[in-house]
Structures are given as structure tokens and as C-alpha cells.
Design an enzyme around this catalytic site. Structure first.
Site, PDB file in Angstrom:
ATOM      1  CG  HIS A 472      -1.748   1.197   1.424  1.00 53.62           C
ATOM      2  ND1 HIS A 472      -3.102   1.226   1.157  1.00 53.62           N
ATOM      3  CD2 HIS A 472      -1.431   2.446   1.878  1.00 53.62           C
ATOM      4  CE1 HIS A 472      -3.570   2.438   1.414  1.00 53.62           C
ATOM      5  NE2 HIS A 472      -2.588   3.201   1.856  1.00 53.62           N
ATOM      6  CD  GLU A 473       1.593   3.580   3.728  1.00 51.30           C
ATOM      7  OE1 GLU A 473       1.803   4.652   3.111  1.00 51.30           O
ATOM      8  OE2 GLU A 473       0.576   3.401   4.430  1.00 51.30           O
ATOM      9  CG  HIS A 476       0.529   6.587  -0.510  1.00 50.12           C
ATOM     10  ND1 HIS A 476      -0.478   7.300  -1.104  1.00 50.12           N
ATOM     11  CD2 HIS A 476      -0.021   5.989   0.585  1.00 50.12           C
ATOM     12  CE1 HIS A 476      -1.598   7.140  -0.403  1.00 50.12           C
ATOM     13  NE2 HIS A 476      -1.350   6.352   0.625  1.00 50.12           N
ATOM     14  CG  HIS A 479       0.681   9.014  -7.032  1.00 50.20           C
ATOM     15  ND1 HIS A 479      -0.470   9.400  -6.382  1.00 50.20           N
ATOM     16  CD2 HIS A 479       0.523   9.429  -8.314  1.00 50.20           C
ATOM     17  CE1 HIS A 479      -1.279  10.012  -7.233  1.00 50.20           C
ATOM     18  NE2 HIS A 479      -0.703  10.043  -8.406  1.00 50.20           N
TER      19      HIS A 479
END
Length: 693
Positions: A472-473, A476, A479
């Protein structure tokens, strides 16, 4: 201007250079921040007073030069305060917090600067700017208005005071949660009370006690200790003790030294006042000016529809759990501190495996290696360790490289829980990509988790849930790091709408359920074997175990957040708790005891920027599930009967249309460019096993 700072201040390196975190001292922070604020303030004044017609270069770009260095220094200070907190660091950070708040407010209220942006927006030159630069000007004008630039007199002064106080109170809230969590421990002297607890957790607790020169086992409220106790400890009284300590952190029901009742009341009052000053009915309406969602009624309807779709499944989940607890565990009444324990036993009974059975397969080195391979396959980049010095011995820095060896940015990874480190998992950005003349300033992003540290010579072992958190991290981080946008004001973390920012992170979670990926992630710590297919099949069967209950829990949090922020005025703490009770009566099936104080440690809302925004997790999950469905639609069958979801054209399109564009256009446009249509909730319901519910 001439520098008055010590030449050795590591926070004053040129914008293109790398900071030696190990050299940063608390005394460097205030000195650097004061000078960089002064430099930036001087530049803003000069740009606002410029007699020439406004252009990109003499307005936006000229201010970006000192701003980049200031915000980078402040990002470093904030990161250090979160991951290696000491009294000296905290004092330095808190000294600078009002300075930064005052400066930010001053810029937002600067009539002269606002007038220059307005003049640029209506000039013929605006039409010649790239779409990204036009968006930056448009967003700047919006942000000026939302920063109170059109206020006058007493209202203007009140707004400035409000902004300063909000920053200080939010910081105090976060400190109270950290201190309350760090401050609670329980020394166990009878090992039998730890029956059922995984060996690695017992060993870590014994080592923690020994570090305090005590005999026994030291338990804490940090997740690597707390969660396994709640899931596996057979001692019901022990579970109840930890549950109560965790559920009353930073409240009137715990150590009142850290009671967050007053900070919650203050923040809600300040947010309502801010909204009123700017002409909005409530704080939620103000926040939604910068979101994909249109208004609070749309969000409330979305959340309630999701709750209605999840409720039948959740009711079945709970009935099954209560029956199992009574029949198999002798728990005639299922108390809140029994839920995680009974759920794990039910999972083991139904699917013949436990989370702890998986842990030995997820050795840290192989999980990272597998993650890096997924990133390479998706985005065509490599991650290579480098010898840059980080903020702690646990942290490592990686260079992000193209196939040709060009460095696109750097990723720092800090995985282990420790005292003085904020709980949870997150990514923060030290520097965004920026093309400055012939120079390219590459992005720097830091990924932080709170997993259990290695024990002795054995490397760290992760649960599957922790693997999902890491993926998940990483979404980020990619991105931020894989942006092709050359202006920081259009970077992902600067310009993507808050309710879409979780899309790339939640998207990455899907790969943790793909057989081909899991084979590359796993390597048994004793045998070296990858995850057996039989065990994988059990995991997939259990994927949506209690998904209905989990969905209702997230809806509960989001509804509570939206309802307390749609009030015209602030709320007392009793009204806050009454609102939470109201939400639970509407959607919850599992209700904590009356003494439970969930809001007092809800850092997302009161310390982390998610006020009137917690719904964005589910909102973005609709986007991420639908985006991953595109990969499923183009998946190729494999000889072992599973699938390969890494279709090359789909990978390229996702990179080009979602990740690389950052915040250079609205998130809805990026989604539509990738998917060819507006998002649909169907993929989320299917992935969650709720489509038929």
C-alpha cells in the site's frame, strides 16, 4: 541575501543536493527555518511588487526557488519529529511550528501576490501556458480564496490566529497519542499468561524487559505487541487489560496527563470558525472544495449505500462468530476483547491455517525483493540500495533507476516500530520533481511502517497484513517518485484531490493476492521454500473473511468524521461521543463499552489531515478496485491454472495516465483516461465478496 547560518547546517544544502540526515541536530532546525522563511518572504514581497506584467518566470518560478528549500527543510524537520522523536527535537519542531504556520497564513493572505496571480490568469499570456501550468495558476487562485485572502479587518486577523492555533492543537493531539502509547507498559512475570502468543512476540517482550533491567515480559501498546496479544493470548483477562489500555489512550479514561478531550473540542471549534469566516456552512463544505466528491450529502449517500450492501454479510459474519465462540471457546458472551481472538480461532478452524503460519514465509528481504520486482514489472524501474546516510540505523535508502541507469528519485524505507516513532504507516515527500533551467531536481520520498524488528540473527518476519501495508505505502511512494511533472505545485502530493490520493496505494494491495507475486515474495525462514500452493489456496478462500464487518467498521469511522464536521459550530466532547454512539446505532454491529474513547486517538482526523476526509479511503477504493479490474480483464492464463495480470500495455497505460501525470490534471480525468469511463462500485463489491450481499 547573505547567510547568517553556521556553514555546517545540513538543512541549508542547495536544492539539488542530498541532505545528510545523520548530521541534522535539533539546533539546526530553528536556525534554518528562520533564515529560509526570511529569504522566501523577501522574494514574495519582491514578486508581488514587480512593476512588470506577471509571467510564469517572474511570479511562479521566482517564488518556487526559495520556497523549495524552505518546504524541504520543514519536511525534514517533520519527518525527524515523527520517526526519531526526542525532547530536544520536539522542542525545536514546536518552536518552528508557529513560525511556519504564520508564514503560510501570511502568504495566503497576501493581497499583492493574489493580485499578480489574478492578473496572470486574465492576461493573454495565460493561454500560452501549458495545461499543467494553467492548472497550477487556477489552483493557486482557489487556494488564495480558501486561505482568506478576500477577508478584511477583524475577520482577517481572526483567520490568521485560527490557522496558527489549528497547527498547534493538531500537533499537541499527535504528541498526546504518541506519549500515551509510549507511556503504557505491563510487566508479566508469569509466562503462562502468555499462552498462545507467538514465540517471536514472547521473545521480543522478554528482550524489552531485559532492556529495562527487569525479569519477565514487557508488553506495550505498539502494534507488533498489541495486535498478537489480542489475536492469540488465551488469557482473557490479559486481553481485556490491553484492550482497555489501548481504547482509553490519551483520554479522560486513561492517563489524564495526555487527555485529548480539550484538543478535540478546540479543533472542531476552530474548524467551524474557519469555515464560517470563509462563507461556508461547515468545515466539510469547505474541505470538499478541493475534493472529487461534490458535497456532504453525496458522501453520506455513498457511505450508507456501502453499509447497506455490506450489512447482510456482516450480520452473517457476526452470528457465525458468536456461535463459534460459544460452542467451541466457551465464550457465552462475546466481549470486545474476545473478537480478534475468536476470529483468529474461527479462521483457523474454517480454513485450516493461521496468520502466524504464514509469517515464516514472509522474510523481510524476500518481501522487499518481490515488491521491487512488482514495481519493475509494472513501471519498468529498478530499485538499488545506496550508501546515503539516513535518520536511523533501521532505515535504508534506495535509488530508483530507469533501465538505462538514470536516477529518477530516491526511496527511504524505515520498517520497524520503536519508542519515539509515530505509530502507523505512511509516506512523506521531502522533495518533489522539479526542472529548474538545465537542472532536474529528482523526488525524494520516505516510506515508514511499524513492524516488529528482527530478533537476534533472524531477519524480520512479516504477517500477510503487513505485506499488504508495505505494498500500500509503496503505491504512494511510486506516485511521488515516478512523476513526469516538472512543477512541484502539480506533484501528486500537492495537487491530487485528497479523496483520490489513496487510489495508487490501494491499487498495489491487489498484487498481494496474486499467486505469481506471492511465490516471489516468500522464502521460509527455516527451509527456504516458497509458499505452498495449498496454503495459498486457503488464503484466497479466506480473503473475504469478515469483510462485511470490516466494511461496516470503515463506514462507521467515515460517517462519524463527516457528521462531526457538518455542524455549523464546534462540539463538546460529550457531543462528539454522542455522535459516535448515533453512528454506531445506525451502522455498527459490534459496539465497544461506554468507557471506550476511540476519538481521542483518531490521529487521522485530529492530527493527520483527514478531517472531513476519512471517507476518501472507501471512495478511492472504488477507483483502485476498478483500476485493477482493467488488469484482470487483460490477464493471461498461466500453465499452473492461475493468471498473469501484468499485461504490458495495461501496465504502460496505468503508468502514463495515472502515476506519471501526478496532479497535473483532475483525478477524475486521469481515471477516465486510463479506464475509458467513469468509475463503478461493482469491482469493489466483487473483490470484497459483497456483490451478492
Amino acid at each position: 541575501m547573505t547567510s547568517t547560518l553556521p556553514t555546517g547546517n545540513p538543512l541549508l544544502v542547495p536544492a539539488e543536493a542530498f541532505v545528510d540526515y545523520s548530521a541534522v541536530r535539533p539546533e539546526h532546525i530553528e536556525a534554518a527555518i528562520r533564515e529560509l522563511i526570511a529569504s522566501t518572504r523577501s522574494t514574495v514581497e519582491a514578486a508581488a511588487a514587480c512593476a512588470e506584467d506577471p509571467t510564469w518566470d517572474n511570479l511562479v518560478e521566482v517564488i518556487e526557488d526559495p520556497s523549495e528549500r524552505l518546504h524541504r527543510a520543514w519536511a525534514i524537520a517533520g519527518h525527524l519529529n515523527a520517526v526519531v522523536n526526542t525532547p530536544e527535537l520536539r522542542a525545536a519542531y514546536n518552536t518552528c511550528l508557529p513560525l511556519m504556520s504564520e508564514f503560510s497564513t501570511w502568504v495566503g493572505l497576501h493581497h499583492g501576490l493574489y493580485a499578480r496571480y489574478c492578473a496572470l490568469a486574465i492576461s493573454p499570456l495565460y493561454a500560452t501556458l501549458s495545461p499543467t501550468r494553467q492548472r497550477i495558476v487556477d489552483l493557486a487562485l482557489r487556494d488564495f480564496r480558501l486561505s482568506g485572502v478576500e477577508l478584511e479587518g477583524a475577520a482577517r486577523d481572526t483567520y490568521a490566529r485560527n490557522s496558527d492555533l489549528q497547527a498547534q492543537v493538531a500537533q499537541k493531539f499527535s504528541e498526546n497519542v504518541m506519549d500515551a502509547t509510549d507511556g503504557w507498559t505491563l510487566l508479566i512475570t508469569d509466562k503462562s499468561r502468555l499462552a498462545g502468543v507467538p514465540d517471536n512476540v514472547v521473545t521480543a517482550a522478554q528482550q524489552a524487559a531485559a532492556a529495562d533491567h527487569a525479569e519477565g515480559w514487557k508488553l506495550t501498546l505498539h502494534m507488533p505487541c498489541y495486535l498478537p496479544i489480542m489475536q492469540h493470548a488465551q488469557d482473557r483477562e490479559l486481553r481485556q487489560t490491553l484492550y482497555r489500555a489501548y481504547g482509553t489512550r490519551a483520554s479522560d479514561q486513561g492517563d489524564t496527563t495526555f487527555d485529548n478531550s480539550e484538543p478535540i473540542e478546540s479543533l472542531l471549534a476552530l474548524r467551524a470558525e474557519e469555515a464560517s469566516l470563509l462563507g461556508y456552512a461547515n468545515f466539510a463544505s469547505l474541505q470538499l472544495e478541493t475534493r472529487m466528491a461534490h458535497d456532504a450529502p453525496q458522501i453520506l449517500a455513498f457511505l450508507r449505500e456501502l453499509a447497506a450492501r455490506a450489512r447482510p454479510s456482516a450480520e452473517r459474519d457476526l452470528a457465525e462468530l458468536r456461535a463459534f465462540a460459544a460452542e467451541q471457546l466457551g465464550l457465552s458472551t462475546l466481549e470486545p476483547w474476545d473478537v480478534a481472538y475468536a476470529s483468529e480461532r474461527l479462521r483457523e478452524s474454517r480454513y485450516a491455517y493461521s496468520d502466524e503460519e504464514l509469517r515464516p514465509y514472509f522474510t523481510e528481504s524476500h518481501v522487499l525483493q518481490g515488491l521491487f520486482q512488482v514495481i519493475h514489472t509494472l513501471f519498468g524501474v529498478h530499485l538499488e540500495a545506496c550508501d546515503a546516510r539516513a535518520w536511523h540505523a533501521d532505515a535504508r535508502i534506495y535509488r530508483v533507476l530507469t533501465a538505462q541507469g538514470q536516477e529518477l528519485g530516491r526511496l527511504g524505507i524505515d520498517l520497524y516500530a520503536r519508542a519515539g516513532k509515530q505509530g502507523g504507516a505512511w509516506v512523506d515527500s521531502e522533495r518533489s520533481r522539479r526542472r529548474h533551467g538545465q537542472e532536474l531536481h529528482t523526488p525524494l520520498a520516505w516510506l515508514t511502517c511499524n513492524f516488529a524488528a528482527p530478533q537476534g540473527s533472524q531477519e524480520a518476519l512479516l504477517s500477510h497484513d503487513e505485506v499488504i501495508t508495505l505494498f500500500h505505502e509503496s503505491g504512494h511512494a511510486m506516485h511521488a517518485l515516478l512523476s513526469r511533472v516538472d512543477e512541484p505545485a502539480a506533484a501528486a502530493f500537492a495537487a491530487v484531490e485528497w479523496d483520490a490520493i489513496e487510489m495508487p496505494s490501494q491499487f498495489m494491495e491487489n498484487f498481494c493476492w496474486e499467486w505469481g507475486v506471492l511465490k516471489s515474495l516468500t522464502h521460509h525462514t527455516d527451509t527456504g521454500e516458497p509458499l505452498p500452493r495449498e496454503l495459498y489456496d486457503k488464503m484466497v478462500s479466506a480473503k473475504n473473511f469478515q469483510s462485511g464487518l470490516q466494511t461496516l467498521r470503515q463506514v462507521e469511522f467515515a460517517l462519524f468524521d463527516m457528521l462531526i464536521h457538518t455542524q455549523a459550530n464546534g462540539l463538546s466532547i460529550s457531543e462528539v461521543l454522542d455522535t459516535l454512539d448515533q453512528v454506531r446505532r445506525e451502522v455498527a454491529l459490534l459496539v465497544p463499552p461506554a468507557w471506550h474513547r476511540f476519538p481521542h486517538a483518531f490521529s487521522h482526523l485530529f492530527g493527520g489531515g483527514y478531517g472531513a476526509g476519512y471517507y476518501s479511503y472507501k471512495w478511492a477504493e472504488v477507483l483502485s478496485a476498478d483500476a485493477f479490474a482493467a488488469f484482470e480483464e487483460h490477464a493471461h492464463p498461466t500453465p499452473d491454472g492461475t493468471r498473469d495480470v501484468f499485461d504490458a500495455a495495461t501496465c504502460r497505460r496505468y503508468l502514463d495516465e495515472v502515476i506519471a501525470v501526478g496532479g497535473s490534471r483532475p483525478a477524475a480525468d486521469s481515471f477516465k483516461a486510463f479506464r475509458g469511463r467513469d468509475p463503478s462500485m461493482d469491482a469493489l463489491l466483487r473483490h470484497s465478496g459483497l456483490l451478492e450481499a
